[in-house]
Write a protein that holds these residues in place. Sequence first.
Motif, PDB file in Angstrom:
ATOM      1  N   PHE A 265      -2.700  -1.791  -0.533  1.00  0.00           N
ATOM      2  CA  PHE A 265      -3.442  -0.812   0.362  1.00  0.00           C
ATOM      3  C   PHE A 265      -4.622  -0.169  -0.607  1.00  0.00           C
ATOM      4  CE2 PHE A 265       0.738   0.359  -0.589  1.00  0.00           C
ATOM      5  CZ  PHE A 265       0.511   1.737  -1.529  1.00  0.00           C
ATOM      6  N   ALA A 266      -5.329   0.627   0.107  1.00  0.00           N
ATOM      7  CA  ALA A 266      -6.198   1.596  -0.454  1.00  0.00           C
ATOM      8  C   ALA A 266      -5.727   2.581  -0.643  1.00  0.00           C
ATOM      9  CB  ALA A 266      -7.479   1.540   0.332  1.00  0.00           C
ATOM     10  N   THR A 267      -5.870   3.365  -1.962  1.00  0.00           N
ATOM     11  CA  THR A 267      -5.776   4.708  -2.470  1.00  0.00           C
ATOM     12  C   THR A 267      -6.996   5.552  -2.805  1.00  0.00           C
ATOM     13  OG1 THR A 267      -5.444   4.464  -4.565  1.00  0.00           O
ATOM     14  CG2 THR A 267      -3.663   3.614  -3.320  1.00  0.00           C
ATOM     15  N   PRO A 268      -7.224   6.795  -2.930  1.00  0.00           N
ATOM     16  CA  PRO A 268      -8.080   7.561  -3.407  1.00  0.00           C
ATOM     17  C   PRO A 268      -8.862   7.144  -4.720  1.00  0.00           C
ATOM     18  CG  PRO A 268      -6.555   9.119  -2.617  1.00  0.00           C
ATOM     19  CD  PRO A 268      -5.750   7.571  -2.693  1.00  0.00           C
ATOM     20  N   LYS A 269      -7.897   6.390  -5.603  1.00  0.00           N
ATOM     21  CA  LYS A 269      -8.233   5.999  -6.693  1.00  0.00           C
ATOM     22  C   LYS A 269      -8.607   4.457  -6.993  1.00  0.00           C
ATOM     23  CE  LYS A 269      -6.384   9.757  -9.352  1.00  0.00           C
ATOM     24  NZ  LYS A 269      -5.335  10.186 -10.654  1.00  0.00           N
ATOM     25  N   GLY A 270      -8.273   3.753  -5.929  1.00  0.00           N
ATOM     26  CA  GLY A 270      -8.593   2.323  -5.859  1.00  0.00           C
ATOM     27  C   GLY A 270      -7.570   1.701  -4.911  1.00  0.00           C
ATOM     28  N   VAL A 271      -6.810   0.588  -5.446  1.00  0.00           N
ATOM     29  CA  VAL A 271      -5.932  -0.163  -4.901  1.00  0.00           C
ATOM     30  C   VAL A 271      -4.447   0.282  -5.102  1.00  0.00           C
ATOM     31  CG1 VAL A 271      -5.086  -2.391  -4.153  1.00  0.00           C
ATOM     32  CG2 VAL A 271      -7.547  -1.854  -4.450  1.00  0.00           C
ATOM     33  N   GLY A 272      -3.450   0.441  -4.274  1.00  0.00           N
ATOM     34  CA  GLY A 272      -2.073   0.528  -4.746  1.00  0.00           C
ATOM     35  C   GLY A 272      -1.261  -0.539  -4.143  1.00  0.00           C
ATOM     36  N   THR A 273      -0.064  -0.823  -4.595  1.00  0.00           N
ATOM     37  CA  THR A 273       1.020  -1.360  -4.012  1.00  0.00           C
ATOM     38  C   THR A 273       2.296  -0.928  -3.948  1.00  0.00           C
ATOM     39  OG1 THR A 273       1.442  -2.456  -6.282  1.00  0.00           O
ATOM     40  CG2 THR A 273      -0.284  -3.642  -5.235  1.00  0.00           C
ATOM     41  N   ALA A 274       3.191  -1.298  -2.992  1.00  0.00           N
ATOM     42  CA  ALA A 274       4.427  -1.066  -2.690  1.00  0.00           C
ATOM     43  C   ALA A 274       5.264  -2.111  -2.271  1.00  0.00           C
ATOM     44  CB  ALA A 274       4.391   0.323  -1.860  1.00  0.00           C
ATOM     45  N   ALA A 316      -1.015   6.151  -0.266  1.00  0.00           N
ATOM     46  CA  ALA A 316      -1.675   5.152   0.794  1.00  0.00           C
ATOM     47  C   ALA A 316      -2.453   6.424   1.550  1.00  0.00           C
ATOM     48  CB  ALA A 316      -0.791   4.652   1.633  1.00  0.00           C
ATOM     49  N   ILE A 317      -3.772   5.790   2.151  1.00  0.00           N
ATOM     50  CA  ILE A 317      -4.437   6.459   3.041  1.00  0.00           C
ATOM     51  C   ILE A 317      -4.675   5.763   4.398  1.00  0.00           C
ATOM     52  CG2 ILE A 317      -6.004   7.686   1.278  1.00  0.00           C
ATOM     53  CD1 ILE A 317      -7.821   5.633   1.268  1.00  0.00           C
ATOM     54  N   ALA A 318      -4.710   6.882   5.277  1.00  0.00           N
ATOM     55  CA  ALA A 318      -4.756   6.404   7.010  1.00  0.00           C
ATOM     56  C   ALA A 318      -6.153   5.581   7.016  1.00  0.00           C
ATOM     57  CB  ALA A 318      -4.650   7.643   7.800  1.00  0.00           C
ATOM     58  N   GLU A 333      -9.971  -8.111  -2.216  1.00  0.00           N
ATOM     59  CA  GLU A 333      -9.970  -8.066  -0.629  1.00  0.00           C
ATOM     60  C   GLU A 333      -9.960  -6.703  -0.272  1.00  0.00           C
ATOM     61  OE1 GLU A 333      -7.964  -9.910   3.324  1.00  0.00           O
ATOM     62  OE2 GLU A 333      -7.604 -10.672   1.277  1.00  0.00           O
ATOM     63  N   ILE A 334      -9.099  -5.992  -0.702  1.00  0.00           N
ATOM     64  CA  ILE A 334      -8.861  -4.322  -0.192  1.00  0.00           C
ATOM     65  C   ILE A 334     -10.262  -3.649  -0.651  1.00  0.00           C
ATOM     66  CG2 ILE A 334      -7.873  -2.264  -0.686  1.00  0.00           C
ATOM     67  CD1 ILE A 334      -5.963  -4.087   0.993  1.00  0.00           C
ATOM     68  N   LYS A 335     -10.669  -3.941  -1.694  1.00  0.00           N
ATOM     69  CA  LYS A 335     -11.876  -3.213  -2.445  1.00  0.00           C
ATOM     70  C   LYS A 335     -13.218  -3.537  -1.638  1.00  0.00           C
ATOM     71  CE  LYS A 335     -10.502  -2.318  -7.151  1.00  0.00           C
ATOM     72  NZ  LYS A 335     -10.846  -2.852  -8.690  1.00  0.00           N
ATOM     73  N   SER A 336     -13.223  -4.820  -1.049  1.00  0.00           N
ATOM     74  CA  SER A 336     -14.389  -5.138  -0.555  1.00  0.00           C
ATOM     75  C   SER A 336     -14.302  -4.611   1.263  1.00  0.00           C
ATOM     76  CB  SER A 336     -14.575  -6.690  -0.220  1.00  0.00           C
ATOM     77  OG  SER A 336     -13.458  -7.154   0.312  1.00  0.00           O
ATOM     78  N   ASN A 337     -13.203  -4.480   1.420  1.00  0.00           N
ATOM     79  CA  ASN A 337     -13.099  -4.070   2.968  1.00  0.00           C
ATOM     80  C   ASN A 337     -13.328  -2.386   2.784  1.00  0.00           C
ATOM     81  OD1 ASN A 337     -11.820  -2.465   4.999  1.00  0.00           O
ATOM     82  ND2 ASN A 337     -11.044  -4.613   5.563  1.00  0.00           N
ATOM     83  N   ILE A 338     -12.986  -1.701   1.751  1.00  0.00           N
ATOM     84  CA  ILE A 338     -13.208  -0.183   1.502  1.00  0.00           C
ATOM     85  C   ILE A 338     -14.563   0.048   1.180  1.00  0.00           C
ATOM     86  CG2 ILE A 338     -12.318   1.940   0.634  1.00  0.00           C
ATOM     87  CD1 ILE A 338     -10.641   0.997   2.771  1.00  0.00           C
ATOM     88  N   GLY A 339     -15.194  -0.889   0.340  1.00  0.00           N
ATOM     89  CA  GLY A 339     -16.241  -0.546  -0.194  1.00  0.00           C
ATOM     90  C   GLY A 339     -17.444  -0.237   0.775  1.00  0.00           C
TER      91      GLY A 339
END
Length: 583
Positions: A265-274, A316-318, A333-339
Motif C-alpha cells: 500500500f502507499a505510505t507518506p514516504k513511498g510504498v509499505g508492506t504488511a 498506510a494512508i486512506a 504498480e502502487i507508485k504509478s497509481n499514486i503518482g
Amino acid sequence: MIRQPIIAVMGHVDHGKTTLLDKVRNSAVAAKEAGGITQHIGASEVGIEQIRKICGKILSASNLNITIPGLLFIDTPGHEAFTSLRVRGGSIADIAMLVVDVTKGFEPQTLEAIEILKGYKTPFVVVANKIDLITGWRVNKTNSFMESLAMQSDSIKSEIDARIYEIVGKLSEHGMNCELFSRVKDFNKEVAIIPISAKTGEGIAELLMVVTGLAQRFLEARLKIEISGRAKGTILEKREIKGLGTTIDIILYDGTLHSNDTIAFATPKGVGTAKIRAMLKPKGNAPGDSASGYGYVNEVSAAAGIKISGNGLEDAIAGSPIIDTSSEDYESEIKSNIGEVFSTDSKGAILKADSVGSIDAISKLFKGAGLFISKKDIGNVTKRDVIDAFTMSASDPAGTAIVAFNVKLDKEAQEAADMCRVSIISGDIIYKLLDEYKAFVDQKQKISTQALEDRITYPGSLNVLIGSCFRASHPAIFGVEVTQGRIKPGYRLMNSKGEVVGRIKGIQNEKTPIESAKRGDRVAIAVNDATFGRQINENDVLYSYVTKDDARLLNGECTYLINEDERKLLGVITNIIKSASSL
C-alpha cells in the motif's frame, strides 16, 4: 465469476442519503430470503434473491438474465467515502446513486458530486427523493413508485412531471441527457431518474431494478473476476481497535485475500508492506472499537468489505490502493497509481488533505475550474507548508494559499502563517473550499490588476498655455491643456524630441489638488527638475514618457485600458522615443 457491483451514494447534505441506505438495508432484511443481508466492513451486501423479492414482478418483467450475486452498498455516503474508492483512471465504485431532494432541487454539493462523477467517469442514476413531501402526495404501502403514482391525483402526477423536468433541465446544463427511468430509450446515452421516498419505501423497487439491470446489461465484463487471481482493493479507513492495534478497512474489488498474505500500500514516504495477521468481519451492525465485535475469516473474495490487522499498517494512508505482493512489480504498480494523483503545477495553491482520494477529487475539481496546485500532501498543515507558500507567493501572489481539507493546523504553522501573512483556507466540505479559494484568487487578481493599472504610465499630450507660469522652478508651476489621453502625478514628461524635461509632482484644478487630468482639462501642474523658460516654454507640446514595458502591456494584456485615440497617441510617443534613442 461475476462479483457484486459496488454502489456508492452521493448528494447534498440532508437530501436523504443515509435514510436511503437504511431503507435499502431494512427492506432487504424484511424480505427474509435465504442469504439475507450480509454485513461487511464499510459495506452492506444485498443478495439477488432479496432484490427479486423487493422488486417482485417489476424485475421479472424486464426479461433480464440476472447473473450478478447481488449489490454491495458502501455504508458511508457522500463525497469523502466515494473519493476513497479511487483507483488509477477512475473509481472502484461501479455505479453511483445521486440523491436529490425534489423539494429543493440541485444544491452546491449536488453539482460538486456531478463534477466528481464526471471526473471519475462513473455511471450514475439520479434518485429523486422525498416525493412524500410534495403537498397532496398520498403515501401507499408499496415499494413501487409506479404503483403509488397510479393512485395519486392528476395534479400530483403533473407536479411529479414538473419536478422531474427541473432535474432534466439542470443536468442538461452540464451536458447530460436524462429522463424518467420509464421513458429512457437508451441507458447508454441517458441518465435514469428514479423518484422515491426513502422514508416510506415507495420507489425502492424501481431503484433496485434499474441499478441491477444497468449492472447486468452494461457492466458484466467489468464485474468478471478471477477468484484465485491477485487481490486488489482500496483502503477506506485506518483505525485503532482495542485488542487488534492498527487496522485498515478495505473494499476488495478483485481476487482473493488469505490470512498470512502480504499486502502492499502507499505510505507518506513511498510504498509499505504488511503481513496480514487477521481478517475480520463484523458480528453485528455496530461492531465498535473492540476486537470482540468482529469475527475472524481465513479468506475473502471480491467484492467485499473487510478489516485487516497486521504489523506495519501504521503508515498506510486512506484512499491508497492495496495489492498482494505475489508479483514482483507491486511497488511500481502502487507508485504509478499514486503518482498521477500527486502531479503538480508550477504555481497555485498548496493542498493538504486527509487521504489520497480527497487529493484526487479536489485536484480534478481545481483543474476543471482552471485553478492550479503547486504542492500536494497528506496530513496536517505544518510550518514547512507555510514557508513553501511564502516562497511561492513571490512568483504567484494571486494564487498562493494553503488549502486544507479535513486536516488540522499545527500550532507552529498558525504562528508562521500569521507572521508571514499566508492565507489558509480550511474546511471539511470540498465545494466550500473551492468557492473560498476561487474568491481568494479573484480578490488577489483584482488587487494585482489594480496595482498594475495604477503603476502604468498612460499616453498623454498637453500644450503649455501662454502667460500661465506661476513659478519658474523648484518646482516649476504653469498652466496646461491636456489635448489627448491623460496625465497623473509621477509621470515623466518629454518634449517632441524625446528629451525628458521633468516629472509631474502634482496637478491642481482651481487650486484643488486632483489625482489625474484628461483630454480637454485645463489645469496647473507642478514639475520637478525643470526650469520654465529653459526646458519648458510657452506653446510647447509635451508628452508623457511611456517606457517599453508599459507600451508592451498597453499593446498586450492591458490593451483594454486605453481607447483608440490613446492607442494612436501611444504609437506617436513610441516613435518619438525610438527616434531619440537612435540619434
